[in-house]
Design an enzyme around this catalytic site. Structure first.
Site, PDB file in Angstrom:
ATOM      1  N   ASP A 193       0.851  -1.187   0.000  1.00  0.00           N
ATOM      2  CA  ASP A 193       0.000   0.000   0.000  1.00  0.00           C
ATOM      3  C   ASP A 193       0.891   1.243   0.000  1.00  0.00           C
ATOM      4  O   ASP A 193       1.446   1.621   1.039  1.00  0.00           O
ATOM      5  CB  ASP A 193      -0.915  -0.004   1.236  1.00  0.00           C
ATOM      6  CG  ASP A 193      -1.815   1.230   1.260  1.00  0.00           C
ATOM      7  OD1 ASP A 193      -1.688   2.090   0.354  1.00  0.00           O
ATOM      8  OD2 ASP A 193      -2.650   1.326   2.193  1.00  0.00           O
ATOM      9  N   SER A 210      -1.582  14.689 -15.407  1.00  0.00           N
ATOM     10  CA  SER A 210      -2.753  14.517 -16.274  1.00  0.00           C
ATOM     11  C   SER A 210      -3.189  15.842 -16.883  1.00  0.00           C
ATOM     12  O   SER A 210      -2.958  16.921 -16.306  1.00  0.00           O
ATOM     13  CB  SER A 210      -3.897  13.966 -15.417  1.00  0.00           C
ATOM     14  OG  SER A 210      -5.127  14.149 -16.043  1.00  0.00           O
ATOM     15  N   ALA A 211      -3.887  15.741 -18.009  1.00  0.00           N
ATOM     16  CA  ALA A 211      -4.489  16.931 -18.633  1.00  0.00           C
ATOM     17  C   ALA A 211      -5.563  17.528 -17.731  1.00  0.00           C
ATOM     18  O   ALA A 211      -6.006  18.655 -17.972  1.00  0.00           O
ATOM     19  CB  ALA A 211      -5.083  16.558 -19.984  1.00  0.00           C
ATOM     20  N   TYR A 222      -9.317  15.192  -8.422  1.00  0.00           N
ATOM     21  CA  TYR A 222      -8.241  14.500  -9.159  1.00  0.00           C
ATOM     22  C   TYR A 222      -7.211  15.477  -9.748  1.00  0.00           C
ATOM     23  O   TYR A 222      -6.004  15.290  -9.599  1.00  0.00           O
ATOM     24  CB  TYR A 222      -8.894  13.658 -10.257  1.00  0.00           C
ATOM     25  CG  TYR A 222      -7.955  12.919 -11.160  1.00  0.00           C
ATOM     26  CD1 TYR A 222      -7.344  11.731 -10.746  1.00  0.00           C
ATOM     27  CD2 TYR A 222      -7.690  13.368 -12.457  1.00  0.00           C
ATOM     28  CE1 TYR A 222      -6.497  11.040 -11.589  1.00  0.00           C
ATOM     29  CE2 TYR A 222      -6.849  12.676 -13.301  1.00  0.00           C
ATOM     30  CZ  TYR A 222      -6.249  11.523 -12.868  1.00  0.00           C
ATOM     31  OH  TYR A 222      -5.411  10.831 -13.710  1.00  0.00           O
ATOM     32  N   LYS A 247     -12.421   4.433 -19.239  1.00  0.00           N
ATOM     33  CA  LYS A 247     -12.568   5.724 -19.892  1.00  0.00           C
ATOM     34  C   LYS A 247     -13.299   5.546 -21.220  1.00  0.00           C
ATOM     35  O   LYS A 247     -13.566   4.416 -21.652  1.00  0.00           O
ATOM     36  CB  LYS A 247     -11.191   6.340 -20.108  1.00  0.00           C
ATOM     37  CG  LYS A 247     -10.474   6.546 -18.777  1.00  0.00           C
ATOM     38  CD  LYS A 247      -9.181   7.264 -18.961  1.00  0.00           C
ATOM     39  CE  LYS A 247      -9.208   8.545 -18.178  1.00  0.00           C
ATOM     40  NZ  LYS A 247      -8.197   9.499 -18.619  1.00  0.00           N
ATOM     41  N   ARG A 255     -11.106  19.584 -25.199  1.00  0.00           N
ATOM     42  CA  ARG A 255      -9.721  19.508 -24.704  1.00  0.00           C
ATOM     43  C   ARG A 255      -8.881  18.798 -25.765  1.00  0.00           C
ATOM     44  O   ARG A 255      -9.269  17.761 -26.275  1.00  0.00           O
ATOM     45  CB  ARG A 255      -9.691  18.719 -23.402  1.00  0.00           C
ATOM     46  CG  ARG A 255      -8.285  18.397 -22.923  1.00  0.00           C
ATOM     47  CD  ARG A 255      -8.321  17.512 -21.699  1.00  0.00           C
ATOM     48  NE  ARG A 255      -8.821  18.207 -20.529  1.00  0.00           N
ATOM     49  CZ  ARG A 255      -9.183  17.586 -19.399  1.00  0.00           C
ATOM     50  NH1 ARG A 255      -9.100  16.277 -19.321  1.00  0.00           N
ATOM     51  NH2 ARG A 255      -9.624  18.269 -18.368  1.00  0.00           N
TER      52      ARG A 255
HETATM   53  P1  NAD Z   1      -4.837   2.285 -13.394  1.00  0.00           P
HETATM   54  O1  NAD Z   1      -5.954   2.557 -12.454  1.00  0.00           O
HETATM   55  O2  NAD Z   1      -5.025   1.204 -14.399  1.00  0.00           O
HETATM   56  O3  NAD Z   1      -3.498   2.002 -12.595  1.00  0.00           O
HETATM   57  C1  NAD Z   1      -3.192   2.620 -11.374  1.00  0.00           C
HETATM   58  C2  NAD Z   1      -2.745   1.547 -10.413  1.00  0.00           C
HETATM   59  O4  NAD Z   1      -2.370   2.156  -9.169  1.00  0.00           O
HETATM   60  C3  NAD Z   1      -3.859   0.544 -10.091  1.00  0.00           C
HETATM   61  O5  NAD Z   1      -3.470  -0.768 -10.447  1.00  0.00           O
HETATM   62  C4  NAD Z   1      -4.054   0.698  -8.597  1.00  0.00           C
HETATM   63  O6  NAD Z   1      -4.338  -0.519  -7.924  1.00  0.00           O
HETATM   64  C5  NAD Z   1      -2.706   1.246  -8.158  1.00  0.00           C
HETATM   65  N1  NAD Z   1      -2.803   1.904  -6.853  1.00  0.00           N
HETATM   66  C6  NAD Z   1      -3.778   2.740  -6.411  1.00  0.00           C
HETATM   67  N2  NAD Z   1      -3.566   3.050  -5.124  1.00  0.00           N
HETATM   68  C7  NAD Z   1      -2.430   2.406  -4.749  1.00  0.00           C
HETATM   69  C8  NAD Z   1      -1.718   2.330  -3.524  1.00  0.00           C
HETATM   70  N3  NAD Z   1      -2.130   2.966  -2.430  1.00  0.00           N
HETATM   71  N4  NAD Z   1      -0.607   1.554  -3.486  1.00  0.00           N
HETATM   72  C9  NAD Z   1      -0.186   0.884  -4.593  1.00  0.00           C
HETATM   73  N5  NAD Z   1      -0.834   0.914  -5.778  1.00  0.00           N
HETATM   74  C10 NAD Z   1      -1.942   1.671  -5.841  1.00  0.00           C
HETATM   75  O7  NAD Z   1      -4.531   3.679 -14.113  1.00  0.00           O
HETATM   76  P2  NAD Z   1      -3.597   3.982 -15.379  1.00  0.00           P
HETATM   77  O8  NAD Z   1      -4.489   4.353 -16.492  1.00  0.00           O
HETATM   78  O9  NAD Z   1      -2.589   2.918 -15.564  1.00  0.00           O
HETATM   79  O10 NAD Z   1      -2.888   5.328 -14.875  1.00  0.00           O
HETATM   80  C11 NAD Z   1      -1.550   5.368 -14.428  1.00  0.00           C
HETATM   81  C12 NAD Z   1      -1.197   6.794 -14.039  1.00  0.00           C
HETATM   82  O11 NAD Z   1      -1.388   7.662 -15.163  1.00  0.00           O
HETATM   83  C13 NAD Z   1      -2.050   7.367 -12.903  1.00  0.00           C
HETATM   84  O12 NAD Z   1      -1.272   8.219 -12.118  1.00  0.00           O
HETATM   85  C14 NAD Z   1      -3.078   8.194 -13.643  1.00  0.00           C
HETATM   86  O13 NAD Z   1      -3.596   9.218 -12.840  1.00  0.00           O
HETATM   87  C15 NAD Z   1      -2.252   8.727 -14.795  1.00  0.00           C
HETATM   88  N6  NAD Z   1      -3.074   9.114 -15.950  1.00  0.00           N
HETATM   89  C16 NAD Z   1      -3.702   8.179 -16.696  1.00  0.00           C
HETATM   90  C17 NAD Z   1      -4.486   8.554 -17.770  1.00  0.00           C
HETATM   91  C18 NAD Z   1      -5.222   7.551 -18.616  1.00  0.00           C
HETATM   92  O14 NAD Z   1      -5.895   7.952 -19.576  1.00  0.00           O
HETATM   93  N7  NAD Z   1      -5.136   6.259 -18.355  1.00  0.00           N
HETATM   94  C19 NAD Z   1      -4.612   9.925 -18.091  1.00  0.00           C
HETATM   95  C20 NAD Z   1      -3.956  10.863 -17.306  1.00  0.00           C
HETATM   96  C21 NAD Z   1      -3.164  10.442 -16.250  1.00  0.00           C
END
Ligand code: NAD
Length: 342
Positions: free
Chosen positions: A58, A122-123, A153, A196, A290
């Protein structure tokens, strides 16, 4: 600075969409020591690999961040509470609590002398007033200020970006920050409420095709504009930015803007089907328009995400279709387990 393939690379959020795809690429690049960390139990990770050290921790907790970061040369922090508009509009406190993850990861990185630290912003950090028009204004990096980020967020992302900046300025930690614009592709969330738009639309079109009920509900008027970046471009961009001299947060997104209606058109074409559309105007829909202004990334890296939406969606649709059919047959774990064996 070059990195030997024997240096330990840590990916936080390894059980998620982008983290899993990043590890997959790092392996093919020949990295021998990779540690993936996620709060989810291993069987729930979208992808996991037997030759990687996989830890369930965690990362809200400082001591767990220390276990994660010990001996690391590079850290990619992709762990966050995250989802599509439906999730982030209804879970603002949970999204803001991700501040604990990045803050503790930065502190642990300092403690263990981590050489390079990547943060995924993020955007959603961009000023909402600049995203009111449907004509997809291209957001350049300076448009994050004066700050009026997406509530919850987006504010957390903006704060954590600055935390990275000050860890660099005050403590000399090498930090790099990318502002991702909507990422999509195989091994992403495609059902359950955190998915998404591209994955949700692929799934809805597949459901309509399989059920024979040729209807689709769309969140909002369908006129909202966005750009969508294919996962392979995202991973390439992360790699380039981590190895660059770009000190300020930089856009990492596609500049091919489409309306949600156009996104549905493309997926319908791929599926070979036409659906009757209904619009849910009360559903969460985010800002009106956007797009990513890619002037800065072109200037610094002479590159920008360039997979066309049509090509990326074909691959994504096919992957979700296979997942959907496996699930229908009650074989949900089959595809995930095969990833572990690759
Ligand atoms: P995702 O939800 O698939 O992956 C995030 C992972 O973080 C999850 O597997 C979750 O279990 C883990 N997590 C959450 N809390 C945790 C904790 N306390 N300890 C350990 N692990 C933890 O999301 P993603 O799409 O892979 O996004 C990855 C990053 O990119 C994130 O920071 C997200 O905000 C950023 N992001 C993603 C997008 C997109 O379109 N996917 C856009 C902008 C920014």
């Amino acid at each position: 600075m070059t990195m030997g393939n024997d240096n330990l690379v840590v990916v936080a959020g390894a059980g998620g969409f982008i983290g899993g795809n990043l590890i997959s690429t790092l392996r093919t690049q020949g990295h021998k020591r990779i540690r993936g960390v996620d709060i989810k139990p291993l069987q729930e990770w979208y992808q996991h690999f037997d030759d990687v050290e996989n830890l369930s921790l965690d990362l809200n907790l400082r001591e767990d961040c220390e276990i994660a970061s010990k001996d690391a040369y590079e850290v990619y922090n992709l762990a966050a509470n995250m989802g599509g508009m439906g999730f982030i509009e209804r879970n603002k406190a949970l999204c803001m609590l991700s501040v604990l993850i990045n803050t503790h990861m930065l502190q642990a990185a300092l403690k263990y002398g981590v050489k390079r630290f990547f943060y995924s912003s993020s955007a959603c950090v961009y000023n909402g007033d600049k995203q009111k028009a449907f004509e997809a204004p291209s957001l350049k990096e300076a448009d994050a200020y004066p700050a009026l980020a997406e509530d919850g967020y987006g504010w957390e992302k903006l704060f954590s970006e600055r935390m990275c900046r000050h860890f660099h300025e005050d403590f000399g930690l090498y930090t790099r920050v990318a502002r991702f614009h909507n990422v999509y592709g195989p091994w992403g969330t495609w059902y359950g409420g955190r998915e998404k738009a591209p994955a949700a639309i692929c799934r809805k079109v597949i459901e309509a095709k399989v059920s024979g009920k040729h209807e689709i509900d769309i969140w909002g008027s369908g006129n909202q504009t966005r750009s969508f970046m294919f996962i392979e471009d995202c991973i390439k961009g992360i790699n380039l930015i981590m190895n660059s001299e770009v000190l300020e947060p930089i856009n990492l997104g596609s500049s091919e803007a489409v309306t949600i209606n156009q996104l549905v058109d493309i997926v319908e074409e791929i599926a070979g089907i036409k659906l009757r559309r209904t619009y849910d105007l009360s559903a969460p829909k985010g800002v009106n328009g956007r797009n990513s202004d890619n002037t800065l990334i072109q200037k610094y890296l002479n590159w920008e995400p360039n997979t066309t939406l049509r090509i990326g969606l074909e691959k994504t649709y096919r992957w979700i279709y296979d997942q959907y059919m496996a699930r229908e047959r009650g074989e949900a774990g089959v595809i995930r387990e095969s990833a572990a064996a690759r």
